[in-house]
Design a protein around this motif. Sequence first.
Motif, short mmCIF file in Angstrom:
data_model
loop_
_atom_site.label_atom_id
_atom_site.label_comp_id
_atom_site.label_asym_id
_atom_site.label_seq_id
_atom_site.Cartn_x
_atom_site.Cartn_y
_atom_site.Cartn_z
N ASP A 121 18.62 -57.59 2.29
CA ASP A 121 17.65 -58.42 3.00
C ASP A 121 16.44 -57.65 3.53
O ASP A 121 15.63 -58.23 4.27
N ASN A 151 21.57 -67.96 -3.58
CA ASN A 151 21.00 -66.77 -4.22
C ASN A 151 21.71 -65.50 -3.73
O ASN A 151 21.08 -64.65 -3.09
N LYS A 169 20.00 -62.11 -5.10
CA LYS A 169 18.55 -62.02 -5.33
C LYS A 169 17.93 -60.96 -4.43
O LYS A 169 18.00 -61.04 -3.21
N ALA A 197 13.59 -60.73 -1.84
CA ALA A 197 13.31 -62.03 -1.24
C ALA A 197 13.13 -61.84 0.26
O ALA A 197 14.11 -61.77 1.01
N TYR A 198 11.89 -61.77 0.71
CA TYR A 198 11.60 -61.47 2.10
C TYR A 198 10.76 -62.56 2.74
O TYR A 198 10.09 -63.33 2.05
N THR A 199 10.79 -62.60 4.09
CA THR A 199 10.04 -63.61 4.82
C THR A 199 9.08 -63.02 5.85
O THR A 199 8.32 -63.76 6.48
N ASN A 212 5.26 -55.78 -1.28
CA ASN A 212 6.51 -56.49 -0.95
C ASN A 212 7.51 -55.59 -0.25
O ASN A 212 8.71 -55.57 -0.57
N ARG A 242 13.91 -60.09 5.25
CA ARG A 242 14.26 -61.52 5.32
C ARG A 242 14.90 -61.77 6.68
O ARG A 242 16.07 -61.46 6.90
N ASN A 285 14.53 -72.27 -0.45
CA ASN A 285 13.46 -71.45 -1.02
C ASN A 285 12.71 -70.66 0.03
O ASN A 285 12.77 -70.98 1.23
N ILE A 286 11.99 -69.65 -0.43
CA ILE A 286 11.09 -68.86 0.39
C ILE A 286 9.70 -68.97 -0.22
O ILE A 286 9.52 -68.66 -1.40
N SER A 315 6.86 -67.25 -0.28
CA SER A 315 6.25 -65.95 0.05
C SER A 315 4.77 -65.89 -0.30
O SER A 315 4.06 -64.99 0.16
#
Length: 251
Positions: free
Chosen positions: A153, A190, A193, A196-198, A210, A214, A232-233, A235
Amino acid sequence: MKLISWNVNGIRACVSKGFLEYFKNENADIFCIQETKCQEGQIKLELDGYHQYWHSAVKKGYSGTAVFTKIEPLTIRTGIDDKEEDDEGRVMTLEFEKFFLINVYTPNSKRDLARLDYRLVWEDRLRNYLKQLDQIKPIILCGDLNVAHNEIDLKNPKSNLKNSGFTKEEREKMTLLQQEGFTDTFRFLNPDKEGAYTWWSYMNKVRERNIGWRIDYFIVSNRIVNEINDANIHSEIVGSDHCPVVLEIFK
């Protein structure tokens, strides 16, 4: 039903960076924001078809949460429980027919971990509160929870082991929450995955490369995981140092 959560890092600034365009394009049933950084009356949003509920911090320009919903809630409360007022505007609970929605902006432990002890007590209170609500009807928890749960994450786990948001203690609280009957919806769909960051630091080119975390979530009661349609994200949305996260659930 479509729900969106976004730490806007100041709603007035975010509006100048495309918030309303995104809001209208997504047409969510419920849209939650954190870190509003404004008091009542400092901004007026024209959101046709939505009920607006705000919970601002006592301190001006700090923290705060809000929920915009097409569906009028049965009840609304602020704070973690009825005994202690939430002066930082961090928790809102809206009751709907099928579920409780809890919109949360979790306290940061600070760079030097000066607020870690407070944070851990806060986590226990929030978890107990969620468990109490879950006995009545399922919960949907969303918001900036200020923790990257596992190494997958965040981009650089090894160099962040003792940093706010990735300490052993904070991660253990997230593990405990999930062990006690709740599911991280994005990881449910996911599990493997990467990237995948927020949230990304404002430092030079960090987001472009990137190098993120997350830390924004939708978490639901285990008994409604089979109702999840998508998580979903977004981004690509850049109005804040965080990006929106999306949950589609129920029919």
